[in-house]
Design an enzyme around this catalytic site. Structure first.
Site, PDB file in Angstrom:
ATOM      1  N   VAL A 108      19.812   9.456 -65.016  1.00 48.49           N
ATOM      2  CA  VAL A 108      18.590   9.308 -65.817  1.00 48.49           C
ATOM      3  C   VAL A 108      17.507   8.889 -64.761  1.00 48.49           C
ATOM      4  O   VAL A 108      17.768   7.828 -64.204  1.00 48.49           O
ATOM      5  CB  VAL A 108      18.941   7.668 -66.850  1.00 48.49           C
ATOM      6  CG1 VAL A 108      17.827   7.477 -67.551  1.00 48.49           C
ATOM      7  CG2 VAL A 108      19.937   8.295 -67.814  1.00 48.49           C
ATOM      8  N   PRO A 109      16.669   9.829 -64.581  1.00 46.24           N
ATOM      9  CA  PRO A 109      15.883   9.714 -63.424  1.00 46.24           C
ATOM     10  C   PRO A 109      14.837   8.672 -63.318  1.00 46.24           C
ATOM     11  O   PRO A 109      13.728   8.682 -63.374  1.00 46.24           O
ATOM     12  CB  PRO A 109      15.158  11.098 -63.395  1.00 46.24           C
ATOM     13  CG  PRO A 109      15.024  11.368 -64.980  1.00 46.24           C
ATOM     14  CD  PRO A 109      16.358  10.853 -65.770  1.00 46.24           C
ATOM     15  N   CYS A 110      15.376   7.383 -63.056  1.00 45.50           N
ATOM     16  CA  CYS A 110      13.976   6.271 -62.875  1.00 45.50           C
ATOM     17  C   CYS A 110      13.450   6.541 -61.518  1.00 45.50           C
ATOM     18  O   CYS A 110      12.522   5.810 -61.363  1.00 45.50           O
ATOM     19  CB  CYS A 110      14.861   4.929 -62.894  1.00 45.50           C
ATOM     20  SG  CYS A 110      16.327   4.850 -61.796  1.00 45.50           S
ATOM     21  N   HIS A 111      14.161   7.383 -60.595  1.00 50.59           N
ATOM     22  CA  HIS A 111      13.438   7.660 -59.394  1.00 50.59           C
ATOM     23  C   HIS A 111      12.011   8.340 -59.483  1.00 50.59           C
ATOM     24  O   HIS A 111      11.146   8.474 -58.652  1.00 50.59           O
ATOM     25  CB  HIS A 111      14.284   8.313 -58.314  1.00 50.59           C
ATOM     26  CG  HIS A 111      14.873   9.902 -58.920  1.00 50.59           C
ATOM     27  ND1 HIS A 111      15.611  10.047 -59.559  1.00 50.59           N
ATOM     28  CD2 HIS A 111      14.030  11.022 -58.599  1.00 50.59           C
ATOM     29  CE1 HIS A 111      15.975  11.182 -60.002  1.00 50.59           C
ATOM     30  NE2 HIS A 111      15.039  11.846 -59.167  1.00 50.59           N
TER      31      HIS A 111
END
Length: 120
Positions: A69-72
């Site tokens: 889950v691409p929180c970056h």
DNA sequence: TCCCTGACCCCCA
DNA sequence: CTGGGGGCCAGGG
């Protein structure tokens, strides 16, 4: 255990049973950010009807599914990195930056994401 | 319920 | 650039 699906074309699934409804809203929003683009805590908050970028930061900070889950792909409003994996330290930000660069995102010399990489 | 802590943001000195 | 103050709101104690 119950697999959560993401909105639309589910390429990724995550365990919904261990997150709050708010976190789920945030994570679903994350999954709508395309590779090679970024958004900000504030704009992500607005997209889910929340008036606190800070509250979004809380949810991302606790994201147990990074980087699936691409929180970056979420950075601060001034285009600096913000945090990663619960920290704001250089070692973690270095990883965050590496992930973004591997997706094609480019930074300027002051460590800010160039404007053209922001999701419109 | 109150109280406190944040991967935030904005304004001003 | 740096620092201080106010406002925001979710989650945990």
């Amino acid at each position: 255990m119950s697999a959560g699906r993401l909105s639309g074309k589910g390429a990724v699934c995550y365990d919904v049973s261990c997150v709050t409804p708010f976190q789920r809203a945030v994570y679903d929003a994350l999954l709508r950010i395309p590779v090679g683009k970024v958004t900000t805590y504030k704009r992500l908050a607005e997209s889910i009807g929340c008036h606190s970028a800070r509250a979004v930061g809380q949810a991302l900070r606790r994201n147990p599914f990074a980087p699936q889950v691409p929180c970056h792909r979420v950075v601060a409003s001034d285009a600096t990195l913000g945090g990663f994996e619960g920290h704001r330290l250089g070692a973690f930000l270095k990883k965050k930056r590496g992930l973004l660069e591997s997706e094609g995102v480019v930074f300027d010399q002051s460590g800010r994401v160039l404007p053209e990489y922001f999701l419109v």
